[in-house]
Structure formats: C-alpha cells, structure tokens
Design an enzyme around this catalytic site. Sequence first.
Site, PDB file in Angstrom:
ATOM      1  N   LEU A 241       0.962  -0.908  -0.006  1.00  0.00           N
ATOM      2  CA  LEU A 241       0.064  -0.196   0.064  1.00  0.00           C
ATOM      3  C   LEU A 241       0.567   1.012   0.240  1.00  0.00           C
ATOM      4  O   LEU A 241       2.238   1.432   0.955  1.00  0.00           O
ATOM      5  CB  LEU A 241      -1.001   0.510   1.007  1.00  0.00           C
ATOM      6  N   ASP A 242       0.306   2.187  -0.897  1.00  0.00           N
ATOM      7  CA  ASP A 242       1.685   3.192  -1.044  1.00  0.00           C
ATOM      8  C   ASP A 242       1.378   4.135   0.108  1.00  0.00           C
ATOM      9  O   ASP A 242       0.444   3.768   1.323  1.00  0.00           O
ATOM     10  CB  ASP A 242       1.593   3.846  -2.609  1.00  0.00           C
ATOM     11  N   ARG A 243       2.773   5.071   0.519  1.00  0.00           N
ATOM     12  CA  ARG A 243       2.333   5.749   1.381  1.00  0.00           C
ATOM     13  C   ARG A 243       1.134   6.336   2.062  1.00  0.00           C
ATOM     14  O   ARG A 243       0.431   6.305   3.200  1.00  0.00           O
ATOM     15  CB  ARG A 243       3.572   7.234   1.766  1.00  0.00           C
ATOM     16  N   ASP A 244       0.371   6.938   0.895  1.00  0.00           N
ATOM     17  CA  ASP A 244      -0.667   8.096   1.351  1.00  0.00           C
ATOM     18  C   ASP A 244      -2.230   7.053   1.156  1.00  0.00           C
ATOM     19  O   ASP A 244      -3.274   7.221   1.663  1.00  0.00           O
ATOM     20  CB  ASP A 244      -0.806   9.016   0.211  1.00  0.00           C
ATOM     21  N   SER A 245      -1.626   5.916   1.185  1.00  0.00           N
ATOM     22  CA  SER A 245      -2.764   4.586   1.086  1.00  0.00           C
ATOM     23  C   SER A 245      -2.789   3.933   2.958  1.00  0.00           C
ATOM     24  O   SER A 245      -2.404   4.307   3.028  1.00  0.00           O
ATOM     25  CB  SER A 245      -2.989   3.597   0.158  1.00  0.00           C
TER      26      SER A 245
END
Length: 236
Positions: free
Chosen positions: A103-107
């Site tokens: 999951l990317d940093r903003d997710s």
Amino acid sequence: MKERLQKLIASAGLCARRTAEDWIAAGRVCVNGAVASLGDRADLETDTVTVDGAPLPGKPGAVYLMLNKPRGYVTTLSDEYGRRTAAELVADCGVRVYPVGRLDRDSEGLLLFTNDGELAQRLLHPRHQVDKVYLVTVRGDIRGAAERLMAITELDGEPIAPAQVDELSRRGDRAEYRIVIHQGKKRQIRRMCAAVGLTVTRLCRIAEGGLELGALPPGRWRYLTAGELESIKGSD
C-alpha cells in the site's frame, strides 16, 4: 549467544515481548529448571528454557496477521529516508514477518504480513486473481466516471484487467467508489483515476481474498483466525 528471555520467547512465536515479560514476572518461565527473572538471558544452544513447563520451540511457526495501515507509513521493512514503516507497527508480534503486497504511503487499510513465503507468493501471483477491494474518494469530473474507470484496459501501454467500480455516493465534484481489482499494479487505482481526470483524496483497502478489515483500528494488527487462514489457503 545469550539473549534476553522475552526476545527468545517472542521469536519462538509464543507471544509479543511485552506479554513475555509478564510471563517472566509471573514466574511462568524457567531456565535450566530455575525460575527466571526479568533481565535474565539464555542461549538455546546450551540452555533449556520452559514456559509453563513446556520447552521453548527452537524455531517460530508460520505467522499470519492483518494490519490496518494508516496513512504516512511506507510498506517496507526499513527505509533509507527514515520514513515510518508498516513493519514497525507489527514488530511486537515477536517474529520477523513480511508484507504481502503493498500500500503506498498515502493509502491505508488492510495489509497482510506473514513469514510464510510460499503463501505470500501464491496470493501475489496474477493467475490466482485474488480480489482486492478498495473504498476510494475522488474529486473532479465525476459524471460517468465509474463507467470510464471500468473501460480502462491499459495503463501506460501495459494491459490491465478491467476493474469493477460501484458508485457509493456523490456530492458536488466529489464521489466515493467501491473498486475491485485483482492485479494490483503499482499505484494502479491512482493511475486509473488520473487517466479519467480524477484526483484521489482517500484510498483504503477494506478486503483482500475474502478477508475483511472490519473494525480493526488504524495502526493496530491482529492474527488471522483459523477460518480466515483456511479461506486464503484454499483460494486458488
């Protein structure tokens, strides 16, 4: 090499370190037949460590857990830029585990961890088509956006399987969608939304392979239940 008892107990997969410290303080842990104290160390090559009379296993068993990853954490075991990692949030499980996918940093949302490499690879392999379900909030031109998203079959020249998109709500230039994909290419949903002129303001994975995030609070983790484990191991 001698190590603190709480670390040995946690590394064996019996419990987290803090719990192990409670067990030691309660007199449940012995080293070579003598009741241990907090701060004691042992070497499993030469010492016998028991918990409630049962010898400490030398190797941890397979561990499977679910984390509700908050925003602001990267999905790596360590980060060269000093950013907070999702691995830090599950460190107290006592066993070295690895994220299944990203999951990317903003997710945010459901992120699996395990030390079972075979299962991790199976869940990640595209041929198994493990569904991943997201709640996605966007802003922009939302007229017909669900249909436009489902019509996308390639990103940057690379073919992708069509997503399932259901609009849950809309207000002004904002909408919330339930999006189901099973490939999980890098930043796939954000790239899909950008391709139709939408900006993602929130992205949360709420289910994967039949597992549901449910009411697990952000930043907390739990072990998978026997039923959940059977479900993902049996999903081919």
